[in-house]
Design a protein around this motif. Structure first.
Motif, PDB file in Angstrom:
ATOM      1  N   VAL A 131     -13.453  -7.371 -26.157  1.00  0.00           N
ATOM      2  CA  VAL A 131     -13.538  -7.526 -24.702  1.00  0.00           C
ATOM      3  C   VAL A 131     -12.131  -7.748 -24.170  1.00  0.00           C
ATOM      4  N   ALA A 132     -11.626  -6.768 -23.420  1.00  0.00           N
ATOM      5  CA  ALA A 132     -10.251  -6.849 -22.922  1.00  0.00           C
ATOM      6  C   ALA A 132     -10.150  -7.574 -21.597  1.00  0.00           C
ATOM      7  N   ARG A 133     -11.166  -7.390 -20.732  1.00  0.00           N
ATOM      8  CA  ARG A 133     -11.032  -7.957 -19.401  1.00  0.00           C
ATOM      9  C   ARG A 133     -12.390  -8.007 -18.703  1.00  0.00           C
ATOM     10  N   TYR A 134     -12.601  -9.068 -17.937  1.00  0.00           N
ATOM     11  CA  TYR A 134     -13.746  -9.169 -17.035  1.00  0.00           C
ATOM     12  C   TYR A 134     -13.244  -8.893 -15.629  1.00  0.00           C
ATOM     13  N   VAL A 135     -13.845  -7.912 -14.978  1.00  0.00           N
ATOM     14  CA  VAL A 135     -13.453  -7.547 -13.614  1.00  0.00           C
ATOM     15  C   VAL A 135     -14.661  -7.765 -12.716  1.00  0.00           C
ATOM     16  N   GLY A 136     -14.809  -8.991 -12.188  1.00  0.00           N
ATOM     17  CA  GLY A 136     -16.001  -9.309 -11.407  1.00  0.00           C
ATOM     18  C   GLY A 136     -17.222  -9.230 -12.302  1.00  0.00           C
ATOM     19  N   ASP A 137     -18.130  -8.314 -11.960  1.00  0.00           N
ATOM     20  CA  ASP A 137     -19.319  -8.112 -12.791  1.00  0.00           C
ATOM     21  C   ASP A 137     -19.145  -6.929 -13.742  1.00  0.00           C
ATOM     22  N   GLY A 138     -17.927  -6.413 -13.832  1.00  0.00           N
ATOM     23  CA  GLY A 138     -17.626  -5.342 -14.769  1.00  0.00           C
ATOM     24  C   GLY A 138     -16.892  -5.883 -15.985  1.00  0.00           C
ATOM     25  N   VAL A 139     -17.038  -5.183 -17.102  1.00  0.00           N
ATOM     26  CA  VAL A 139     -16.387  -5.608 -18.339  1.00  0.00           C
ATOM     27  C   VAL A 139     -15.709  -4.400 -18.977  1.00  0.00           C
ATOM     28  N   LEU A 140     -14.431  -4.563 -19.326  1.00  0.00           N
ATOM     29  CA  LEU A 140     -13.671  -3.519 -19.993  1.00  0.00           C
ATOM     30  C   LEU A 140     -13.589  -3.857 -21.481  1.00  0.00           C
ATOM     31  N   VAL A 141     -13.990  -2.914 -22.332  1.00  0.00           N
ATOM     32  CA  VAL A 141     -14.094  -3.160 -23.771  1.00  0.00           C
ATOM     33  C   VAL A 141     -13.345  -2.077 -24.530  1.00  0.00           C
ATOM     34  N   TYR A 142     -12.624  -2.482 -25.568  1.00  0.00           N
ATOM     35  CA  TYR A 142     -11.910  -1.545 -26.422  1.00  0.00           C
ATOM     36  C   TYR A 142     -12.596  -1.442 -27.778  1.00  0.00           C
ATOM     37  N   PHE A 143     -12.731  -0.225 -28.288  1.00  0.00           N
ATOM     38  CA  PHE A 143     -13.150   0.032 -29.664  1.00  0.00           C
ATOM     39  C   PHE A 143     -12.024   0.837 -30.319  1.00  0.00           C
ATOM     40  N   GLY A 144     -11.440   0.263 -31.374  1.00  0.00           N
ATOM     41  CA  GLY A 144     -10.284   0.884 -31.992  1.00  0.00           C
ATOM     42  C   GLY A 144      -9.024   0.084 -31.776  1.00  0.00           C
ATOM     43  N   TYR A 145      -9.129  -0.999 -31.042  1.00  0.00           N
ATOM     44  CA  TYR A 145      -8.011  -1.917 -30.829  1.00  0.00           C
ATOM     45  C   TYR A 145      -8.586  -3.319 -30.615  1.00  0.00           C
ATOM     46  N   PRO A 146      -8.022  -4.332 -31.241  1.00  0.00           N
ATOM     47  CA  PRO A 146      -6.860  -4.309 -32.143  1.00  0.00           C
ATOM     48  C   PRO A 146      -7.160  -3.816 -33.551  1.00  0.00           C
ATOM     49  N   HIS A 147      -8.460  -3.685 -33.903  1.00  0.00           N
ATOM     50  CA  HIS A 147      -8.823  -3.210 -35.242  1.00  0.00           C
ATOM     51  C   HIS A 147      -9.497  -1.847 -35.121  1.00  0.00           C
ATOM     52  N   ALA A 148      -9.009  -0.874 -35.865  1.00  0.00           N
ATOM     53  CA  ALA A 148      -9.549   0.481 -35.807  1.00  0.00           C
ATOM     54  C   ALA A 148     -10.585   0.698 -36.897  1.00  0.00           C
ATOM     55  N   HIS A 149     -11.612   1.496 -36.582  1.00  0.00           N
ATOM     56  CA  HIS A 149     -12.637   1.899 -37.550  1.00  0.00           C
ATOM     57  C   HIS A 149     -12.800   3.410 -37.465  1.00  0.00           C
ATOM     58  N   GLU A 150     -13.267   3.995 -38.535  1.00  0.00           N
ATOM     59  CA  GLU A 150     -13.445   5.440 -38.543  1.00  0.00           C
ATOM     60  C   GLU A 150     -14.553   5.892 -37.600  1.00  0.00           C
ATOM     61  N   ASP A 151     -15.434   4.977 -37.208  1.00  0.00           N
ATOM     62  CA  ASP A 151     -16.588   5.331 -36.380  1.00  0.00           C
ATOM     63  C   ASP A 151     -16.579   4.573 -35.053  1.00  0.00           C
ATOM     64  N   ASP A 152     -15.414   4.395 -34.448  1.00  0.00           N
ATOM     65  CA  ASP A 152     -15.339   3.611 -33.212  1.00  0.00           C
ATOM     66  C   ASP A 152     -16.153   4.218 -32.082  1.00  0.00           C
ATOM     67  N   ALA A 153     -16.169   5.544 -31.978  1.00  0.00           N
ATOM     68  CA  ALA A 153     -16.951   6.184 -30.918  1.00  0.00           C
ATOM     69  C   ALA A 153     -18.442   5.898 -31.091  1.00  0.00           C
ATOM     70  N   GLU A 154     -18.924   6.016 -32.330  1.00  0.00           N
ATOM     71  CA  GLU A 154     -20.331   5.711 -32.601  1.00  0.00           C
ATOM     72  C   GLU A 154     -20.646   4.247 -32.314  1.00  0.00           C
ATOM     73  N   ARG A 155     -19.749   3.356 -32.715  1.00  0.00           N
ATOM     74  CA  ARG A 155     -19.949   1.926 -32.464  1.00  0.00           C
ATOM     75  C   ARG A 155     -20.059   1.650 -30.962  1.00  0.00           C
ATOM     76  N   ALA A 156     -19.203   2.294 -30.179  1.00  0.00           N
ATOM     77  CA  ALA A 156     -19.211   2.069 -28.733  1.00  0.00           C
ATOM     78  C   ALA A 156     -20.534   2.496 -28.115  1.00  0.00           C
ATOM     79  N   VAL A 157     -21.043   3.651 -28.526  1.00  0.00           N
ATOM     80  CA  VAL A 157     -22.303   4.142 -27.954  1.00  0.00           C
ATOM     81  C   VAL A 157     -23.473   3.256 -28.387  1.00  0.00           C
ATOM     82  N   ARG A 158     -23.495   2.863 -29.643  1.00  0.00           N
ATOM     83  CA  ARG A 158     -24.570   1.971 -30.096  1.00  0.00           C
ATOM     84  C   ARG A 158     -24.499   0.633 -29.358  1.00  0.00           C
ATOM     85  N   ALA A 159     -23.292   0.154 -29.115  1.00  0.00           N
ATOM     86  CA  ALA A 159     -23.141  -1.092 -28.350  1.00  0.00           C
ATOM     87  C   ALA A 159     -23.655  -0.919 -26.933  1.00  0.00           C
ATOM     88  N   GLY A 160     -23.381   0.239 -26.322  1.00  0.00           N
ATOM     89  CA  GLY A 160     -23.865   0.495 -24.973  1.00  0.00           C
ATOM     90  C   GLY A 160     -25.377   0.517 -24.891  1.00  0.00           C
TER      91      GLY A 160
END
Length: 464
Positions: A131-160
């Motif tokens: 979780v990089a930042r809370y913007v009011g009721d919005g949340v900005l999240v990074y997958f691949g930083y600070p720790h990278a994984h080979e399946d970051d895109a898949e992780r992001a969608v499953r998290a969503g």
């Protein structure tokens, strides 16, 4: 400064000193250790000991950092640690927050926002996001930083998708919904304000803005991904093409995709390599070894083959090619796929295999799922008590078709493992069985225990 052995003794963990010495671990790399390293590499099994060590390591790293700052003096300037890397960015926004602010008391609104942000943080952490930042009721999240994984895109969608389910289930006065946008791209990330309490790590590039704009075109409780993310997802998810969209602040139209649901895939390798595979070259010796083992199994002599090696050398490719080679041979193929997102999910690979074999669909009713499960279990003449355990394993309600089984959690666990082992033996008596257990290093402990039982059974039969 005390030695590492003395430091461990001060924590009451002196018995692990030899293991640290054996792996050449000193204070310089202590802070790089993870819970997985402690458990799998150093063999520190008790959870309490691992947590105590991780807490002490964090405290030691903080003390070392403070000492370094004092040594350099107050006039030292922080280094510019910006770096260029590929990340997947998720932007999640609570639907109808403006209406909530006008209809709720500020304290009540604060409770809703706090509950929402907590859901986001816990869900994202589970899938390896940051979780990089809370913007009011919005949340900005990074997958691949600070720790990278080979399946970051898949992780992001499953998290969503998980976030939608969790937010919908929030116990608030009014039902809550969320919109999620996800994009992947190259950014520059580092300290935007590198000083004191205002220090902030931010990303420079189009990707965060694209994720936010995709979120804005999503319907409530929808995940929308960019084309750059879709190309990394393979066939892990069912997607709906939303066509080309013009987004504010983005040069030119971009293609957007709505994520409908996760797909039921039997193999991570095949999901990511559905098309475009080249011919397999130079694996004749390995193929011959696998073929000989299969022929012995056809004659009733069980065989176990372990394929191990560095990531990317072709273990899954070899397995996939061999499985296709056996397409004309009489046998039953059981494929168990482990996942890095489900290392804590008990018997996840076995549950997935049963669901695929029974052809269970998400839209099926509980009654329909039980009927399909019955049809599958009849093939192995599974007893009614064992069928009841399988239904419970799949979280299906007992509609009185199975006898009630009153067991303690430990008894249920043992009975379930025994039932799974009996089913495999029953299938093997009728036809040769090929079990493919993929990515075992991501398996949960219970699945590994069951796999060990099966392997031990095969070895005992080979010795008889």
């Amino acid at each position: 400064m005390p030695s590492l052995r003395e430091w461990l003794a001060s924590l009451g963990l002196a018995e692990y000193a030899d293991r640290f010495a054996e792996h050449r671990i000193d204070f310089s790399i202590l802070q790089d250790l993870t819970d997985k390293d402690l458990k799998e590499e150093l063999g520190i099994v008790p959870l309490g000991d691992r947590r105590k060590l991780l807490r002490a390591i964090a405290e030691h790293a903080g003390a070392a950092s403070a000492t370094a700052k004092l040594a350099h003096g107050s006039e030292s300037r922080p280094r510019d640690e910006a770096e260029r890397r590929q990340v997947t960015v998720m932007f999640a926004d609570l639907v109808g927050s403006t209406a909530l602010s006008t209809g709720l008391d500020p304290e009540d609104l604060r409770e809703v926002i706090a509950a929402y942000q907590k859901c986001v943080a816990e869900t994202v952490l589970h899938f390896g996001g940051f979780v990089a930042r809370y913007v009011g009721d919005g949340v900005l999240v990074y997958f691949g930083y600070p720790h990278a994984h080979e399946d970051d895109a898949e992780r992001a969608v499953r998290a969503g998708l998980e976030l939608i389910a969790v937010v919908t289930g929030l116990k608030t006065r009014t039902p809550q919904q969320v919109r999620v946008g996800i994009a992947t791209g190259v950014v520059v990330v580092g300290h935007l304000i590198p000083s004191g309490e205002s220090e902030e790590r931010g990303m420079v590039g189009e990707t965060p803005n694209l994720a936010a704009r995709l979120q804005s075109i999503a319907e409530p409780n929808m995940v929308v991904v960019a084309e750059s993310t879709r190309r990394l997802l393979g066939s892990f998810f069912q997607l709906d093409d939303l066509g080309m969209r013009n987004l504010k602040g983005i040069a030119g139209p971009v293609r957007a995709w709505a994520v409908l649901q996760a797909s039921s895939v039997a193999s991570r390798f095949e999901a990511l390599h559905a098309t475009g595979l080249t011919a397999l070259v130079g694996r004749e010796e390995e193929f011959e070894l696998l073929r000989r083992c299969f022929l012995k199994a056809m004659d009733g002599e069980g065989q176990v083959v372990l394929l191990s090696g560095e990531a990317g050398i072709g273990k899954s490719r070899l397995t996939s090619a061999f499985v296709k080679l056996l397409a004309g041979e009489p046998h039953i193929r059981l494929r168990y796929s482990c996942s890095p997102q489900h290392t804590d999910s008990t018997l996840y690979p076995f549950i997935g295999q049963i669901e695929r074999a029974a052809r269970l669909a998400r839209e099926d009713t509980s009654q329909a799922k039980l009927d399909k499960l019955d049809g599958l279990l009849k093939q192995s003449s599974t007893s009614a008590p064992d069928a009841s355990l399988f239904a419970a394993l799949l979280s299906l309600p007992n509609d009185q078709r199975y006898p009630p089984v009153e067991l303690t959690p430990q008894q249920r666990r043992q009975r379930t493992l025994q039932a799974l082992a009996r089913q495999l033996e029953a299938l093997a008596r009728s036809c040769p069985v090929l079990m493919v257990f993929e990515d075992a290093h991501w398996s949960d402990p219970t699945s590994l225990e069951l796999l060990d039982r099966v392997v031990d059974r095969i070895r005992m039969q080979a010795c008889c």
